[in-house]
Structures are given as structure tokens and as C-alpha cells.
Scaffold this motif. Sequence first.
Motif, mmCIF file in Angstrom:
data_model
loop_
_atom_site.group_PDB
_atom_site.id
_atom_site.type_symbol
_atom_site.label_atom_id
_atom_site.label_comp_id
_atom_site.label_asym_id
_atom_site.label_seq_id
_atom_site.Cartn_x
_atom_site.Cartn_y
_atom_site.Cartn_z
ATOM 1 N N LEU A 123 10.025 6.678 1.736
ATOM 2 C CA LEU A 123 9.640 6.057 2.996
ATOM 3 C C LEU A 123 8.593 5.009 2.642
ATOM 4 N N ALA A 124 8.979 3.738 2.689
ATOM 5 C CA ALA A 124 8.134 2.666 2.152
ATOM 6 C C ALA A 124 7.480 1.868 3.262
ATOM 7 N N HIS A 125 6.152 1.876 3.297
ATOM 8 C CA HIS A 125 5.411 1.036 4.251
ATOM 9 C C HIS A 125 4.162 0.489 3.573
ATOM 10 N N ILE A 126 4.406 -0.337 2.560
ATOM 11 C CA ILE A 126 3.293 -0.892 1.798
ATOM 12 C C ILE A 126 2.702 -2.101 2.517
ATOM 13 N N ARG A 127 1.422 -2.349 2.283
ATOM 14 C CA ARG A 127 0.750 -3.538 2.835
ATOM 15 C C ARG A 127 -0.041 -4.187 1.708
ATOM 16 N N VAL A 128 0.565 -5.184 1.070
ATOM 17 C CA VAL A 128 -0.091 -5.874 -0.034
ATOM 18 C C VAL A 128 -1.217 -6.744 0.527
ATOM 19 N N GLY A 129 -2.416 -6.511 0.033
ATOM 20 C CA GLY A 129 -3.578 -7.251 0.507
ATOM 21 C C GLY A 129 -4.362 -6.537 1.596
ATOM 22 N N GLN A 130 -3.750 -5.492 2.155
ATOM 23 C CA GLN A 130 -4.402 -4.660 3.168
ATOM 24 C C GLN A 130 -4.927 -5.495 4.349
ATOM 25 N N LEU A 131 -5.770 -4.887 5.158
ATOM 26 C CA LEU A 131 -6.192 -5.533 6.397
ATOM 27 C C LEU A 131 -7.082 -6.775 6.208
ATOM 28 N N PRO A 132 -7.912 -6.851 5.158
ATOM 29 C CA PRO A 132 -8.678 -8.097 4.982
ATOM 30 C C PRO A 132 -7.783 -9.327 4.833
ATOM 31 N N SER B 56 4.333 -9.663 0.072
ATOM 32 C CA SER B 56 5.059 -8.389 0.136
ATOM 33 C C SER B 56 6.247 -8.304 -0.803
ATOM 34 N N ILE B 57 6.897 -9.436 -1.067
ATOM 35 C CA ILE B 57 8.173 -9.399 -1.785
ATOM 36 C C ILE B 57 8.058 -8.675 -3.126
ATOM 37 N N ALA B 58 7.090 -9.057 -3.938
ATOM 38 C CA ALA B 58 6.974 -8.468 -5.272
ATOM 39 C C ALA B 58 6.707 -6.973 -5.197
ATOM 40 N N GLY B 59 5.864 -6.560 -4.244
ATOM 41 C CA GLY B 59 5.538 -5.146 -4.118
ATOM 42 C C GLY B 59 6.731 -4.289 -3.744
ATOM 43 N N VAL B 60 7.557 -4.783 -2.818
ATOM 44 C CA VAL B 60 8.743 -4.033 -2.409
ATOM 45 C C VAL B 60 9.746 -3.964 -3.554
ATOM 46 N N LEU B 61 9.987 -5.093 -4.229
ATOM 47 C CA LEU B 61 10.923 -5.096 -5.352
ATOM 48 C C LEU B 61 10.453 -4.166 -6.467
ATOM 49 N N GLU B 62 9.164 -4.139 -6.712
ATOM 50 C CA GLU B 62 8.607 -3.249 -7.734
ATOM 51 C C GLU B 62 8.895 -1.790 -7.396
ATOM 52 N N ASN B 63 8.734 -1.424 -6.137
ATOM 53 C CA ASN B 63 8.994 -0.040 -5.739
ATOM 54 C C ASN B 63 10.479 0.304 -5.808
ATOM 55 N N ILE B 64 11.343 -0.650 -5.485
ATOM 56 C CA ILE B 64 12.787 -0.410 -5.656
ATOM 57 C C ILE B 64 13.094 -0.123 -7.122
ATOM 58 N N ASP B 65 12.503 -0.891 -8.011
ATOM 59 C CA ASP B 65 12.767 -0.713 -9.439
ATOM 60 C C ASP B 65 12.268 0.648 -9.926
ATOM 61 N N TYR B 66 11.113 1.085 -9.462
ATOM 62 C CA TYR B 66 10.634 2.425 -9.817
ATOM 63 C C TYR B 66 11.621 3.483 -9.329
ATOM 64 N N MET B 67 12.070 3.339 -8.100
ATOM 65 C CA MET B 67 12.998 4.311 -7.521
ATOM 66 C C MET B 67 14.283 4.380 -8.340
ATOM 67 N N GLU B 68 14.825 3.221 -8.677
ATOM 68 C CA GLU B 68 16.092 3.208 -9.412
ATOM 69 C C GLU B 68 15.935 3.727 -10.838
ATOM 70 N N LYS B 69 14.767 3.570 -11.404
ATOM 71 C CA LYS B 69 14.524 4.061 -12.763
ATOM 72 C C LYS B 69 14.395 5.580 -12.800
ATOM 73 N N TYR B 70 13.659 6.140 -11.838
ATOM 74 C CA TYR B 70 13.331 7.569 -11.919
ATOM 75 C C TYR B 70 14.179 8.456 -11.005
ATOM 76 N N SER B 71 14.725 7.903 -9.923
ATOM 77 C CA SER B 71 15.588 8.676 -9.009
ATOM 78 C C SER B 71 16.683 7.758 -8.470
ATOM 79 N N PRO B 72 17.687 7.455 -9.299
ATOM 80 C CA PRO B 72 18.685 6.445 -8.919
ATOM 81 C C PRO B 72 19.530 6.806 -7.704
#
Length: 443
Positions: free
Chosen positions: A83-92, A123-139
Amino acid sequence: MKNKFSIVIAGGGSTYTPEIILMLLDNLDRFPLRTIKLYDNDENRQNKLAKACEILIKEKDPSISFVATTNPQIAYTDVDFCLAHIRVGQLPMRELDEKIPLKYSVVGQETCGPGGIAYGMRSIAGVLENIDYMEKYSPNCWMLNYSNPAAIVAEATRRFRPHSRIINICDMPIGMENNMAKIAGLSSRKDMDVRYYGLNHFGWYTSIKDKSGYELLPKISEHVKQYGYVPSQYEYEHAKRDSWFETNLFTREIIKTDPTTIPSSYLKYYLFQDHVVNNSNIEYTRANEVMDTREKEVFSECKKIAEAGHSNGTTLKIGIHAEFIVDLAIALAYNTHERMLLIVENNGAIANLQDDAMVEIPCIVGKDGYEPLSIGNIPLFQKGLIEQQLAVEKLVVEAWAEHSYQKLWQALTLSKTVPSATIAKKILDDFIEVNKDYWPELR
């Protein structure tokens, strides 16, 4: 006996994480769990929530394993759903997204206009990074992604991870549909079957039927024309006049642009830009409101739970957006064929819109993913607006991929919220300065 699932919440430090966990725990009979993991790259922020979340879980079902980690291998190993809801850079950074455009009398909003473009570039890089982690460890894992700005993120995943097991969603329609159900006198939004089309935060309802097939749109439309999405006259007279109340209320103006449909409340940012800017406070935007209220309240409540060692008397509540996520996971896990609004590749669903548009439309969801429902042709007014906004989103993704200053300037210029290329360039240059740690270097 049902299989028990393992989930990871990516963006574990979000203030929405406790709400999601409470919703998951409230639905263990429908969606049994063996493991809940929190994953975030900000350990300090996640730790403000983690102990309280662990207590909530142990109180409900001590057999569920809990992990809070900043290690992607630990987070993504042996999980069935992310369940992905990342916020790159946060509220500031959100605050800057909102305030920089307002400096030039342009809409300052989290996902719409220049602010959404700036956020998308982060956001783009952060979401793609998490997809890659998911596919590597739990395809075989499914990612249910509701990281904002959803439209830009969805376009990026379509282009760069086209075969990934990711479903892009947004909770905004859920809030609108909950209010519609109240307006129609129904007990739940699930008592309705809706027809809807558009882009994320950019769409229109064309049919709202109850389970007997009775069309409710005329009744709801008459209410919206008077009260917007405010569900009742009582709430209109007594509700707290905060930013969400004003957004719901303003829908009564948006609906005038096409009274045959019921619009997304977010269309005010594109169709009534002057009103939005004139009623904005550059010194105190929505980001400041969230930091001063929700963020402080959730962190404070989690601290109380952690220090007390129990959740008795907690003010933490299930969030409406969490309900949608659980329903989607259940539909995938148990092949329920539930009808849900998803952000998917068009591929002819909207007949007079290009196939590679990432559109938000009803889909039937089962164990193999989703099947979009056919929408047919849409009217010229909506088609024109959608094609303009779609070009903005595609240009942003191209600008990110190509490190192109030119294309990002074009995206800002084309946005309906921006009055000229001159203003677009000024906003872009300011954004580049504050996003040096997040954006690719543009040339």
C-alpha cells in the motif's frame, strides 16, 4: 480457512498510516493478515508512529507480526500487497508547491496546476524505486498506489514500468460518493453504481444508480446546485467552515458549467482559477493547515499511545480513504469482481480519447487485475479539457525522463491554471531553485 496475507505500507511515516492500520484491523474477518510492515526512508518520522501502530495491532490480534523498517529488503520480502502513499519532500515542500505559484497570482494547490507539476517531478523516482524493490523481493506482490499526484505518477508507471503489478488509485471519489449517498438517503456509497470518466482530480459523474437500477443523478444534481457536496442543510448551517467545507460547497458553481453531469470538486482549480487565487492566503495555505492540525494531532496521539502502552480512549479513527484500499485488496485476493474507480490506460474505453491516456474510470476487479468498463464518446467540452490536461501530464513525465527544461516549461505553459508562458517560466525557475535535492537537473 482463508489464507493470511502480508502487507507493507510504503510511506509508513504518513499520518494516514494509523488510519489504514485501523481499517485493516477492522476487516480481519474479510482480509486476514499475518504481517504488517511499515517502510519509510525517514526513520525518525516513522518512529513517531510505529510504536503506537504496533500496540494497535497487538491489542486486536497478537498473532500478526509487525515490522517497522528503513531497509527495503526487509520491507518487501514475503509481502502480498504494498500500500504505497509516499510523499517525497514531505509537507515543507508541499508548502513551497502552494506558495510559489500564489506569488504570481496562480493557483497554489498540492496536486493541481504548478504545485502538482512540481510534486510530480519529485514523486516519479520514488514510486519507480519502490516498484523495483517490490519486483526484486516479492515479484508476485500487488502495489496499490495512491501516491500523489496520482495522474502524473500513473503516466510515469505506464511509460516506465508497463508490466508491473501496480494499480493506481485515488481516494478523492470515495469522499464525494460518501456525500452523494447521504444526499440520496442511502446508507453507504456501496449502495450505488456510478458511471464516471476523466483524469485523476479531473472528472465527471454521468450516472449514479441505486442497486435497483433507479437513476439518482437528477436528485443529487438538484442538491449539488444548492449546497454542493455538503450533504444536508443542517451541515450547511452548522459545519466547521474549513477548506474542505468550502471545496465541497463550491461544487454548486462548477456544476453550472455542465448541469447534465456531476463534477469532481477539484475542477474548481481549473475552471475558476480567479476565485481560487482571490480566496487564497499566501501566508497560510493548506500545507500550513495540515501541519498545524492533522500532523500535530496524529503524532501527539501516537505518542500518548506509545507512552501509555495501550490505546484506550484514543481519538485515532478509520479514514474513509483506507476503506477503498482494503476493498481493492480483497477484490484482488478473492476475485470479488467489485466495481471500482481506477486510473488505467484508456485503450478505447473512452472512444474519442487517445489510447495511451491514463484515465480514471469504473473497472471490474478480480484476481488477475482489472477490466475497464466502456465509456463511449464523451462531449466536446470535457474532451477538450481532458486533452489539454493530459498533454500537461505527459509533458511532465517526458521532462523528467529527458531532463528537459523546455518540456517542463511547456507543461506549465499549457496548464489551464497558468495565464502565460512568461508566468510559467518565472514559476519554473523558482521551483528549480527549491527542488535541487529532488528533481533531475534540467537542461
